[in-house]
Design a protein around this motif. Structure first.
Motif, PDB file in Angstrom:
ATOM      1  N   GLY A  13       0.847  -1.194   0.000  1.00 30.00           N
ATOM      2  CA  GLY A  13       0.000   0.000   0.000  1.00 30.00           C
ATOM      3  C   GLY A  13       0.877   1.237   0.000  1.00 30.00           C
ATOM      4  O   GLY A  13       2.059   1.175  -0.405  1.00 30.00           O
ATOM      5  N   ALA A  14       0.312   2.344   0.460  1.00 34.98           N
ATOM      6  CA  ALA A  14       1.034   3.614   0.424  1.00 34.98           C
ATOM      7  C   ALA A  14       2.376   3.509   1.155  1.00 34.98           C
ATOM      8  O   ALA A  14       3.436   3.814   0.601  1.00 34.98           O
ATOM      9  N   ALA A  15       2.337   3.062   2.391  1.00 37.54           N
ATOM     10  CA  ALA A  15       3.556   3.048   3.207  1.00 37.54           C
ATOM     11  C   ALA A  15       4.538   1.982   2.712  1.00 37.54           C
ATOM     12  O   ALA A  15       5.744   2.245   2.592  1.00 37.54           O
ATOM     13  N   ASP A  34       1.907  -8.858  -1.011  1.00 37.58           N
ATOM     14  CA  ASP A  34       0.536  -8.362  -0.816  1.00 37.58           C
ATOM     15  C   ASP A  34      -0.415  -9.481  -1.219  1.00 37.58           C
ATOM     16  O   ASP A  34      -0.173 -10.181  -2.206  1.00 37.58           O
ATOM     17  N   HIS A  35      -1.481  -9.640  -0.457  1.00 36.96           N
ATOM     18  CA  HIS A  35      -2.435 -10.687  -0.841  1.00 36.96           C
ATOM     19  C   HIS A  35      -3.345 -10.251  -1.990  1.00 36.96           C
ATOM     20  O   HIS A  35      -3.959 -11.075  -2.629  1.00 36.96           O
ATOM     21  N   ASN A  36      -3.389  -8.958  -2.259  1.00 34.75           N
ATOM     22  CA  ASN A  36      -4.123  -8.496  -3.449  1.00 34.75           C
ATOM     23  C   ASN A  36      -3.289  -8.788  -4.698  1.00 34.75           C
ATOM     24  O   ASN A  36      -2.087  -8.990  -4.620  1.00 34.75           O
ATOM     25  N   GLY A  47      -9.354   9.905  -2.369  1.00 32.46           N
ATOM     26  CA  GLY A  47      -9.660  11.257  -2.840  1.00 32.46           C
ATOM     27  C   GLY A  47     -10.584  11.239  -4.042  1.00 32.46           C
ATOM     28  O   GLY A  47     -10.365  11.984  -4.998  1.00 32.46           O
ATOM     29  N   ASN A  52      -5.809  12.505  -2.662  1.00 31.76           N
ATOM     30  CA  ASN A  52      -5.383  13.684  -1.900  1.00 31.76           C
ATOM     31  C   ASN A  52      -4.085  13.272  -1.200  1.00 31.76           C
ATOM     32  O   ASN A  52      -4.091  12.803  -0.084  1.00 31.76           O
ATOM     33  N   GLY A 169      -9.156  -5.498   0.959  1.00 30.88           N
ATOM     34  CA  GLY A 169      -8.053  -6.336   1.406  1.00 30.88           C
ATOM     35  C   GLY A 169      -7.513  -5.994   2.780  1.00 30.88           C
ATOM     36  O   GLY A 169      -6.464  -6.508   3.178  1.00 30.88           O
ATOM     37  N   SER A 171      -6.737  -6.132   6.602  1.00 31.83           N
ATOM     38  CA  SER A 171      -6.713  -7.259   7.541  1.00 31.83           C
ATOM     39  C   SER A 171      -5.973  -6.837   8.807  1.00 31.83           C
ATOM     40  O   SER A 171      -5.331  -5.795   8.848  1.00 31.83           O
ATOM     41  N   PHE A 173      -3.423  -8.263   9.948  1.00 30.71           N
ATOM     42  CA  PHE A 173      -2.151  -8.992   9.904  1.00 30.71           C
ATOM     43  C   PHE A 173      -1.042  -8.317  10.722  1.00 30.71           C
ATOM     44  O   PHE A 173      -0.385  -8.962  11.546  1.00 30.71           O
ATOM     45  N   GLU A 338     -12.722   5.583   6.371  1.00 27.65           N
ATOM     46  CA  GLU A 338     -11.497   5.843   5.606  1.00 27.65           C
ATOM     47  C   GLU A 338     -10.270   5.400   6.374  1.00 27.65           C
ATOM     48  O   GLU A 338      -9.236   5.100   5.775  1.00 27.65           O
ATOM     49  N   GLU A 367      -0.684   3.104   8.545  1.00 23.28           N
ATOM     50  CA  GLU A 367      -1.886   3.127   9.370  1.00 23.28           C
ATOM     51  C   GLU A 367      -1.919   2.025  10.425  1.00 23.28           C
ATOM     52  O   GLU A 367      -2.718   2.098  11.366  1.00 23.28           O
ATOM     53  N   GLY A 377      -5.485  14.571   3.418  1.00 19.92           N
ATOM     54  CA  GLY A 377      -4.157  14.248   2.909  1.00 19.92           C
ATOM     55  C   GLY A 377      -3.163  13.913   4.010  1.00 19.92           C
ATOM     56  O   GLY A 377      -2.030  13.518   3.738  1.00 19.92           O
ATOM     57  N   PHE A 380      -2.045  10.006   4.137  1.00 24.69           N
ATOM     58  CA  PHE A 380      -0.979   9.610   3.208  1.00 24.69           C
ATOM     59  C   PHE A 380       0.357  10.207   3.645  1.00 24.69           C
ATOM     60  O   PHE A 380       1.386   9.548   3.551  1.00 24.69           O
TER      61      PHE A 380
HETATM   62  P1  FAD Z   1      -2.802   0.589   2.881  1.00 20.55           P
HETATM   63  O1  FAD Z   1      -2.599   1.631   1.845  1.00 20.55           O
HETATM   64  O2  FAD Z   1      -4.182   0.204   3.252  1.00 20.55           O
HETATM   65  O3  FAD Z   1      -1.994  -0.692   2.387  1.00 20.55           O
HETATM   66  C1  FAD Z   1      -2.006  -1.906   3.066  1.00 20.55           C
HETATM   67  C2  FAD Z   1      -1.684  -3.011   2.090  1.00 20.55           C
HETATM   68  O4  FAD Z   1      -1.509  -4.209   2.834  1.00 20.55           O
HETATM   69  C3  FAD Z   1      -2.812  -3.260   1.109  1.00 20.55           C
HETATM   70  O5  FAD Z   1      -2.285  -3.301  -0.205  1.00 20.55           O
HETATM   71  C4  FAD Z   1      -3.373  -4.608   1.534  1.00 20.55           C
HETATM   72  O6  FAD Z   1      -3.850  -5.385   0.454  1.00 20.55           O
HETATM   73  C5  FAD Z   1      -2.170  -5.260   2.167  1.00 20.55           C
HETATM   74  N1  FAD Z   1      -2.523  -6.288   3.142  1.00 20.55           N
HETATM   75  C6  FAD Z   1      -3.431  -6.220   4.140  1.00 20.55           C
HETATM   76  N2  FAD Z   1      -3.463  -7.360   4.825  1.00 20.55           N
HETATM   77  C7  FAD Z   1      -2.554  -8.190   4.259  1.00 20.55           C
HETATM   78  C8  FAD Z   1      -2.140  -9.515   4.518  1.00 20.55           C
HETATM   79  N3  FAD Z   1      -2.672 -10.210   5.520  1.00 20.55           N
HETATM   80  N4  FAD Z   1      -1.192 -10.059   3.721  1.00 20.55           N
HETATM   81  C9  FAD Z   1      -0.669  -9.345   2.684  1.00 20.55           C
HETATM   82  N5  FAD Z   1      -1.016  -8.088   2.405  1.00 20.55           N
HETATM   83  C10 FAD Z   1      -1.948  -7.514   3.182  1.00 20.55           C
HETATM   84  N6  FAD Z   1      -5.804   9.360   2.955  1.00 20.55           N
HETATM   85  C11 FAD Z   1      -5.324  10.531   2.499  1.00 20.55           C
HETATM   86  O7  FAD Z   1      -4.345  11.036   3.034  1.00 20.55           O
HETATM   87  N7  FAD Z   1      -5.897  11.143   1.409  1.00 20.55           N
HETATM   88  C12 FAD Z   1      -6.981  10.625   0.766  1.00 20.55           C
HETATM   89  O8  FAD Z   1      -7.436  11.170  -0.250  1.00 20.55           O
HETATM   90  C13 FAD Z   1      -7.545   9.430   1.269  1.00 20.55           C
HETATM   91  N8  FAD Z   1      -8.665   8.901   0.709  1.00 20.55           N
HETATM   92  C14 FAD Z   1      -9.150   7.715   1.183  1.00 20.55           C
HETATM   93  C15 FAD Z   1     -10.304   7.185   0.611  1.00 20.55           C
HETATM   94  C16 FAD Z   1     -10.819   5.978   1.054  1.00 20.55           C
HETATM   95  C17 FAD Z   1     -12.089   5.442   0.467  1.00 20.55           C
HETATM   96  C18 FAD Z   1     -10.129   5.268   2.078  1.00 20.55           C
HETATM   97  C19 FAD Z   1     -10.621   3.935   2.550  1.00 20.55           C
HETATM   98  C20 FAD Z   1      -8.999   5.811   2.653  1.00 20.55           C
HETATM   99  C21 FAD Z   1      -8.502   7.039   2.245  1.00 20.55           C
HETATM  100  N9  FAD Z   1      -7.367   7.610   2.834  1.00 20.55           N
HETATM  101  C22 FAD Z   1      -6.887   8.803   2.358  1.00 20.55           C
HETATM  102  C23 FAD Z   1      -6.610   6.913   3.886  1.00 20.55           C
HETATM  103  C24 FAD Z   1      -5.386   6.240   3.258  1.00 20.55           C
HETATM  104  O9  FAD Z   1      -5.807   5.488   2.146  1.00 20.55           O
HETATM  105  C25 FAD Z   1      -4.684   5.317   4.258  1.00 20.55           C
HETATM  106  O10 FAD Z   1      -4.428   6.010   5.443  1.00 20.55           O
HETATM  107  C26 FAD Z   1      -3.369   4.801   3.674  1.00 20.55           C
HETATM  108  O11 FAD Z   1      -3.618   4.060   2.501  1.00 20.55           O
HETATM  109  C27 FAD Z   1      -2.621   3.933   4.674  1.00 20.55           C
HETATM  110  O12 FAD Z   1      -1.472   3.429   4.068  1.00 20.55           O
HETATM  111  P2  FAD Z   1      -0.890   2.010   4.507  1.00 20.55           P
HETATM  112  O13 FAD Z   1       0.189   1.723   3.546  1.00 20.55           O
HETATM  113  O14 FAD Z   1      -0.614   2.000   5.939  1.00 20.55           O
HETATM  114  O15 FAD Z   1      -2.095   0.991   4.263  1.00 20.55           O
END
Ligand code: FAD
Length: 397
Positions: A13-15, A34-36, A47, A52, A169, A171, A173, A338, A367, A377, A380
């Motif tokens: 994901g993002a991070a 990633d499981h996706n 966004g 965003n 996706g 979880s 985890f 979100e 997250e 924003g 992210f």
């Molecule tokens: P994620 O981006 O959620 O990535 C986690 C990844 O881990 C995913 O690809 C998932 O498939 C994978 N994963 C999960 N469980 C497992 C597992 N068991 N095994 C393998 N892989 C796994 N924030 C903003 O700042 N601006 C925005 O415009 C904004 N819009 C949003 C709109 C929506 C509808 C939503 C739901 C959220 C939005 N957010 C926004 C919040 C932002 O998307 C999240 O805070 C951000 O994506 C978190 O990043 P992350 O990498 O921690 O997690």
């Protein structure tokens, strides 16, 4: 024999993508799981499809965490301006929606493509559609059992995000692995999520307002948010209410001002002079959407003219407009949230490099950590900043 790498990142994901790129560029061999079947599904829908991707003012006060100081170091070392420089380097056009709140002109896909392009081929490999069945720490290495085979890594970066939107996706985890390694969790709840109102005559009448949107000022706990309020079929949404939801706990009161900055009482008193023969709802709909005006005055006979409205009634109505109090029944939950508030406790993590104080070589970012940003924003930006901090930590480990 297991595939051997320097770092295993769990979650594309993002991070996770941001961390993988930085570590790959620093010369580490990285595998991202990633499981996706594809990376960054949440980025793609973020966004409204335009992502965003940051807020230029991102500061500690825009984040909820049991330790409000935790975000300081990472945010200071990788700033919104740093991320904008990367976006510019990839020639992605962007605009401000509100001051400081940046969106792509084109599509969120550009951000995912950029993050993937930042991962040097050969250094960073991806295992999509892969499930992890075990993550163990043996001697000074991590052993990972996955549906794509066994892997060994010097460091593991947990980046699977929070519980919001299981359909995409999400979880538990990262929480589960961190817990097994002795980390504690701050209880989680849905954040940036619409409110649901319970049944009853008022809630039924409110349903007729679905689709109406007004500027508002919402008080919740010690916070106040000024932005749009949207009535929905199930309750209340819109940016002001989404913001409030992150601070709301069950049983909490929302104080709603439907006319922020205005003075409903003097408007109504003046209206009584100006339009003595009009109905109260008619005069009020000069100020508020017609359906809302009718809802707020539904106890008043429509045939009663303004001239007949006693002061007491106008005062009561003005009070309702400026200080309407609601105790929501709940929220729409993780399915519509979100973000996830709470998560892996920051107490056992280094704010400098997101490293675990319990298991050397383990990092948690994005997250999954007990850090939740406001709407706009900030989430992210936390993903980017925490990822860069952890990448630095993994390079040194
Ligand atoms: P994620 O981006 O959620 O990535 C986690 C990844 O881990 C995913 O690809 C998932 O498939 C994978 N994963 C999960 N469980 C497992 C597992 N068991 N095994 C393998 N892989 C796994 N924030 C903003 O700042 N601006 C925005 O415009 C904004 N819009 C949003 C709109 C929506 C509808 C939503 C739901 C959220 C939005 N957010 C926004 C919040 C932002 O998307 C999240 O805070 C951000 O994506 C978190 O990043 P992350 O990498 O921690 O997690």
């Amino acid at each position: 024999p297991p595939h051997s790498v320097d770092v295993a990142v769990i979650g594309a994901g993002a991070a996770g993508l941001m961390a993988a790129g930085r570590m790959g560029q620093a010369g580490l061999r990285v595998v991202v799981f990633d499981h996706n079947d594809e990376p960054g599904r949440k980025i793609l829908i973020s966004g409204g499809g335009r992502c965003n991707f940051t807020h230029l003012d991102a500061a500690p006060r825009h984040y909820l965490s049991a330790n409000p100081h935790f975000v300081k170091s990472a945010l200071a070392r990788y700033t919104p301006a740093d991320f904008v420089r990367m976006v510019d380097r990839h020639h992605i056009a962007w605009h401000h929606k509100s001051p400081g709140q940046l969106f792509c002109d084109g599509s969120a896909r550009q951000i995912v493509n950029m993050l993937m392009a930042e991962c040097p081929a050969g250094q960073v490999t991806f295992q999509f559609g892969t499930r992890l069945t075990a993550v163990d720490h043996c001697e000074d290495r991590f052993c990972l059992a996955t549906t794509a085979g066994a892997f060994e890594a010097r460091s593991v970066v947990l980046a699977t995000g929070g519980l919001s939107i299981p359909k995409l996706g999400a979880s538990s985890f990262s929480y589960d692995v961190a817990k097994r390694f002795g980390h504690s969790l701050v209880p989680t709840r849905a954040g940036l999520v619409p409110f649901v109102l319970s049944g009853g005559p008022e809630a039924d009448a409110l349903r007729d307002l679905a689709g109406v949107s007004v500027p508002s000022r919402i008080k919740v706990a010690k916070e106040t948010f000024s932005d749009a309020l949207l009535f929905t079929h199930r309750g209340l949404s819109g940016p002001a209410l989404l913001q409030a939801s992150s601070y709301w706990t069950h049983g909490g009161i929302l104080g709603i001002d439907l006319l922020p900055g205005g003075d409903a009482l003097s408007f109504l008193t003046d209206g009584r002079r100006r339009r003595p023969r009009a109905a109260l709802a008619t005069v009020l709909s000069e100020l508020l959407p017609q359906r809302l005006a009718r809802f707020l005055t539904h106890e008043v006979e429509e045939t009663e003219t303004m001239a007949n409205q006693p002061d007491r009634r106008l005062r009561g109505l003005a009070e309702r407009i400026h200080r309407w109090q609601i105790v929501p029944a709940g929220t729409e939950g993780y399915a519509k949230a979100e973000v996830t508030c709470g998560g892996i406790d920051t107490r056992d993590l280094s704010s400098q490099n997101m490293g675990s104080r319990r298991v050397p070589g383990l990092f948690v970012i994005g997250e999954a950590v007990d850090v939740t940003g406001w709407l706009g924003g900030y989430n992210f930006q936390w993903a980017w900043s925490s990822a860069v901090a952890a990448a630095g930590g993994a390079v040194e480990h």
